[in-house]
Design a protein around this motif. Structure first.
Motif, PDB file in Angstrom:
ATOM      1  N   GLY A  84     -18.225   3.990   1.143  1.00 23.81           N
ATOM      2  CA  GLY A  84     -18.756   3.972   2.491  1.00 23.81           C
ATOM      3  C   GLY A  84     -17.662   4.156   3.522  1.00 23.81           C
ATOM      4  N   TRP A  85     -16.733   5.042   3.264  1.00 26.04           N
ATOM      5  CA  TRP A  85     -15.597   5.264   4.149  1.00 26.04           C
ATOM      6  C   TRP A  85     -16.066   5.992   5.402  1.00 26.04           C
ATOM      7  CZ3 TRP A  85     -10.275   6.461   1.696  1.00 26.04           C
ATOM      8  CH2 TRP A  85     -10.031   5.549   0.666  1.00 26.04           C
ATOM      9  N   LYS A  86     -16.788   5.274   6.237  1.00 21.63           N
ATOM     10  CA  LYS A  86     -17.302   5.882   7.450  1.00 21.63           C
ATOM     11  C   LYS A  86     -16.241   5.876   8.541  1.00 21.63           C
ATOM     12  CE  LYS A  86     -21.943   4.501   6.313  1.00 21.63           C
ATOM     13  NZ  LYS A  86     -23.047   3.604   6.600  1.00 21.63           N
ATOM     14  N   HIS A  87     -15.298   5.004   8.421  1.00 23.54           N
ATOM     15  CA  HIS A  87     -14.246   4.880   9.424  1.00 23.54           C
ATOM     16  C   HIS A  87     -12.909   5.198   8.784  1.00 23.54           C
ATOM     17  CE1 HIS A  87     -17.187   3.056  12.035  1.00 23.54           C
ATOM     18  NE2 HIS A  87     -17.509   2.234  11.059  1.00 23.54           N
ATOM     19  N   ASN A  88     -11.969   5.514   9.626  1.00 23.47           N
ATOM     20  CA  ASN A  88     -10.633   5.830   9.124  1.00 23.47           C
ATOM     21  C   ASN A  88      -9.862   4.580   8.728  1.00 23.47           C
ATOM     22  OD1 ASN A  88     -10.805   8.635   9.361  1.00 23.47           O
ATOM     23  ND2 ASN A  88     -10.472   8.478  11.563  1.00 23.47           N
ATOM     24  N   ASP A  89     -10.429   3.409   8.998  1.00 20.96           N
ATOM     25  CA  ASP A  89      -9.731   2.165   8.656  1.00 20.96           C
ATOM     26  C   ASP A  89      -9.394   2.088   7.172  1.00 20.96           C
ATOM     27  OD1 ASP A  89      -9.885   1.411  11.279  1.00 20.96           O
ATOM     28  OD2 ASP A  89     -11.592   0.064  10.986  1.00 20.96           O
ATOM     29  N   ASP A  90     -10.306   2.551   6.321  1.00 20.01           N
ATOM     30  CA  ASP A  90     -10.057   2.493   4.883  1.00 20.01           C
ATOM     31  C   ASP A  90      -8.890   3.388   4.481  1.00 20.01           C
ATOM     32  OD1 ASP A  90     -12.142   0.654   4.287  1.00 20.01           O
ATOM     33  OD2 ASP A  90     -13.584   2.291   4.471  1.00 20.01           O
ATOM     34  N   LYS A  91      -8.818   4.574   5.057  1.00 22.20           N
ATOM     35  CA  LYS A  91      -7.694   5.468   4.767  1.00 22.20           C
ATOM     36  C   LYS A  91      -6.402   4.880   5.318  1.00 22.20           C
ATOM     37  CE  LYS A  91     -10.366   9.715   4.691  1.00 22.20           C
ATOM     38  NZ  LYS A  91     -10.592  10.999   5.350  1.00 22.20           N
ATOM     39  N   ASN A  92      -6.479   4.318   6.520  1.00 28.30           N
ATOM     40  CA  ASN A  92      -5.294   3.698   7.104  1.00 28.30           C
ATOM     41  C   ASN A  92      -4.814   2.539   6.240  1.00 28.30           C
ATOM     42  OD1 ASN A  92      -5.637   5.528   9.167  1.00 28.30           O
ATOM     43  ND2 ASN A  92      -6.435   4.039  10.615  1.00 28.30           N
ATOM     44  N   ASN A  93      -5.754   1.753   5.728  1.00 23.12           N
ATOM     45  CA  ASN A  93      -5.394   0.643   4.841  1.00 23.12           C
ATOM     46  C   ASN A  93      -4.774   1.147   3.546  1.00 23.12           C
ATOM     47  OD1 ASN A  93      -6.289  -1.237   6.695  1.00 23.12           O
ATOM     48  ND2 ASN A  93      -8.312  -1.437   5.746  1.00 23.12           N
ATOM     49  N   LEU A  94      -5.315   2.233   3.004  1.00 24.38           N
ATOM     50  CA  LEU A  94      -4.736   2.824   1.794  1.00 24.38           C
ATOM     51  C   LEU A  94      -3.319   3.293   2.067  1.00 24.38           C
ATOM     52  CD1 LEU A  94      -4.816   3.845  -1.103  1.00 24.38           C
ATOM     53  CD2 LEU A  94      -6.003   5.895  -0.270  1.00 24.38           C
ATOM     54  N   PHE A  95      -3.096   3.927   3.214  1.00 23.39           N
ATOM     55  CA  PHE A  95      -1.759   4.385   3.586  1.00 23.39           C
ATOM     56  C   PHE A  95      -0.801   3.195   3.653  1.00 23.39           C
ATOM     57  CE2 PHE A  95       1.554   5.654   6.580  1.00 23.39           C
ATOM     58  CZ  PHE A  95       1.895   6.906   6.100  1.00 23.39           C
ATOM     59  N   GLN A  96      -1.236   2.129   4.315  1.00 28.13           N
ATOM     60  CA  GLN A  96      -0.403   0.935   4.436  1.00 28.13           C
ATOM     61  C   GLN A  96      -0.154   0.298   3.067  1.00 28.13           C
ATOM     62  OE1 GLN A  96      -1.858  -2.001   7.185  1.00 28.13           O
ATOM     63  NE2 GLN A  96      -0.063  -3.286   6.940  1.00 28.13           N
ATOM     64  N   THR A  97      -1.156   0.284   2.208  1.00 26.23           N
ATOM     65  CA  THR A  97      -1.006  -0.284   0.863  1.00 26.23           C
ATOM     66  C   THR A  97       0.036   0.483   0.065  1.00 26.23           C
ATOM     67  OG1 THR A  97      -3.286  -1.080   0.859  1.00 26.23           O
ATOM     68  CG2 THR A  97      -2.226  -0.792  -1.292  1.00 26.23           C
ATOM     69  N   LEU A 103       2.528   2.260   1.250  1.00 24.98           N
ATOM     70  CA  LEU A 103       3.847   1.939   1.817  1.00 24.98           C
ATOM     71  C   LEU A 103       4.324   0.565   1.368  1.00 24.98           C
ATOM     72  CD1 LEU A 103       3.504   3.236   5.496  1.00 24.98           C
ATOM     73  CD2 LEU A 103       4.689   4.342   3.588  1.00 24.98           C
ATOM     74  N   ASN A 104       3.419  -0.410   1.390  1.00 22.64           N
ATOM     75  CA  ASN A 104       3.789  -1.773   0.991  1.00 22.64           C
ATOM     76  C   ASN A 104       4.157  -1.850  -0.484  1.00 22.64           C
ATOM     77  OD1 ASN A 104       3.357  -2.688   3.591  1.00 22.64           O
ATOM     78  ND2 ASN A 104       1.310  -3.467   3.158  1.00 22.64           N
ATOM     79  N   GLN A 105       3.403  -1.163  -1.338  1.00 24.03           N
ATOM     80  CA  GLN A 105       3.697  -1.178  -2.775  1.00 24.03           C
ATOM     81  C   GLN A 105       5.065  -0.595  -3.073  1.00 24.03           C
ATOM     82  OE1 GLN A 105       0.390   1.015  -4.384  1.00 24.03           O
ATOM     83  NE2 GLN A 105      -0.898  -0.810  -4.576  1.00 24.03           N
ATOM     84  N   GLU A 106       5.482   0.346  -2.274  1.00 19.83           N
ATOM     85  CA  GLU A 106       6.771   1.002  -2.490  1.00 19.83           C
ATOM     86  C   GLU A 106       7.898   0.366  -1.669  1.00 19.83           C
ATOM     87  OE1 GLU A 106       7.195   3.424  -4.774  1.00 19.83           O
ATOM     88  OE2 GLU A 106       5.077   3.113  -5.254  1.00 19.83           O
ATOM     89  N   ASN A 107       7.563  -0.683  -0.902  1.00 14.81           N
ATOM     90  CA  ASN A 107       8.544  -1.287   0.007  1.00 14.81           C
ATOM     91  C   ASN A 107       9.208  -0.218   0.873  1.00 14.81           C
ATOM     92  OD1 ASN A 107       8.137  -3.952  -0.912  1.00 14.81           O
ATOM     93  ND2 ASN A 107       9.474  -3.545  -2.664  1.00 14.81           N
ATOM     94  N   ALA A 108       8.384   0.685   1.383  1.00 15.09           N
ATOM     95  CA  ALA A 108       8.875   1.841   2.139  1.00 15.09           C
ATOM     96  C   ALA A 108       9.334   1.422   3.530  1.00 15.09           C
ATOM     97  CB  ALA A 108       7.779   2.883   2.239  1.00 15.09           C
ATOM     98  N   ASP A 109      10.411   2.042   3.971  1.00 17.21           N
ATOM     99  CA  ASP A 109      10.900   1.807   5.323  1.00 17.21           C
ATOM    100  C   ASP A 109      10.330   2.882   6.255  1.00 17.21           C
ATOM    101  OD1 ASP A 109      12.320   4.073   4.587  1.00 17.21           O
ATOM    102  OD2 ASP A 109      14.282   3.111   4.669  1.00 17.21           O
ATOM    103  N   ASP A 110      10.703   2.823   7.533  1.00 18.10           N
ATOM    104  CA  ASP A 110      10.188   3.793   8.504  1.00 18.10           C
ATOM    105  C   ASP A 110      10.574   5.219   8.146  1.00 18.10           C
ATOM    106  OD1 ASP A 110       9.004   1.787   9.956  1.00 18.10           O
ATOM    107  OD2 ASP A 110      10.502   1.771  11.562  1.00 18.10           O
ATOM    108  N   SER A 111      11.759   5.400   7.637  1.00 15.22           N
ATOM    109  CA  SER A 111      12.212   6.736   7.259  1.00 15.22           C
ATOM    110  C   SER A 111      11.298   7.340   6.194  1.00 15.22           C
ATOM    111  CB  SER A 111      13.661   6.670   6.748  1.00 15.22           C
ATOM    112  OG  SER A 111      14.070   7.939   6.293  1.00 15.22           O
TER     113      SER A 111
END
Length: 161
Positions: free
Chosen positions: A85-98, A100-108
């Protein structure tokens, strides 16, 4: 691409080769265009892995960033958007953040991933990444806070009014 195995060979800018499933590769606009061109020319690559003519070169994407791109594409395949039910971009944004977090990614790394999404023509990843950065900027209450958050150093004769 091996027709039997449905694999696309990809080489990143740092010389690392990846075997990418056709299902994943077709989510990457740049590769999808290459595959379509090959099909239109009836010049499907042979199964000979030693022929560099059968490898798609990504001269602007490193292996580390390409692994994150593949993680994004695989996740979208594993959990199709309509089923969630990905009606909003929030789910994609959360996936993107997840990711990044899993990889301990920095801003670069985050910015490299966004640039790769643009180069590879992956609209969903580009949109999620830019929305994520916009969210980070929105949490800042001044230009100075934005500069501090993203480590922007001002040099030269630039003066604030």
């Amino acid at each position: 691409m091996s027709k039997a195995a449905q694999i696309v060979k990809v080489r990143t800018s740092d010389g690392i080769d990846f075997d990418v499933s056709l299902q994943v590769a077709e989510q990457i606009g740049l590769i999808q265009s290459w595959l379509q061109q090959e099909r239109n020319e009836n010049n499907l690559p042979s199964c000979d892995d030693t022929d560099d003519g059968n490898i798609i070169f990504l001269d602007r994407v490193t292996s580390g960033i390409f692994e994150l791109v593949l993680k994004w594409c695989r996740q979208l395949i594993e959990v199709p958007m309509p089923m969630l039910g990905w009606k909003h971009n929030d789910d994609k944004n959360n996936l993107f953040q997840t990711i990044l977090n899993q990889e301990n990614a920095d801003d670069s790394t985050m910015f490299e991933l966004i640039i790769a999404a643009d180069f590879l023509n992956i609209e969903s990843l580009l949109h999620a990444g830019t929305n994520y950065v916009a969210g980070l900027i929105a949490t800042c209450n001044s230009v100075e806070a934005i500069r501090k958050r993203f480590h922007v150093v001002v040099h030269g004769d630039f003066e604030e009014e």
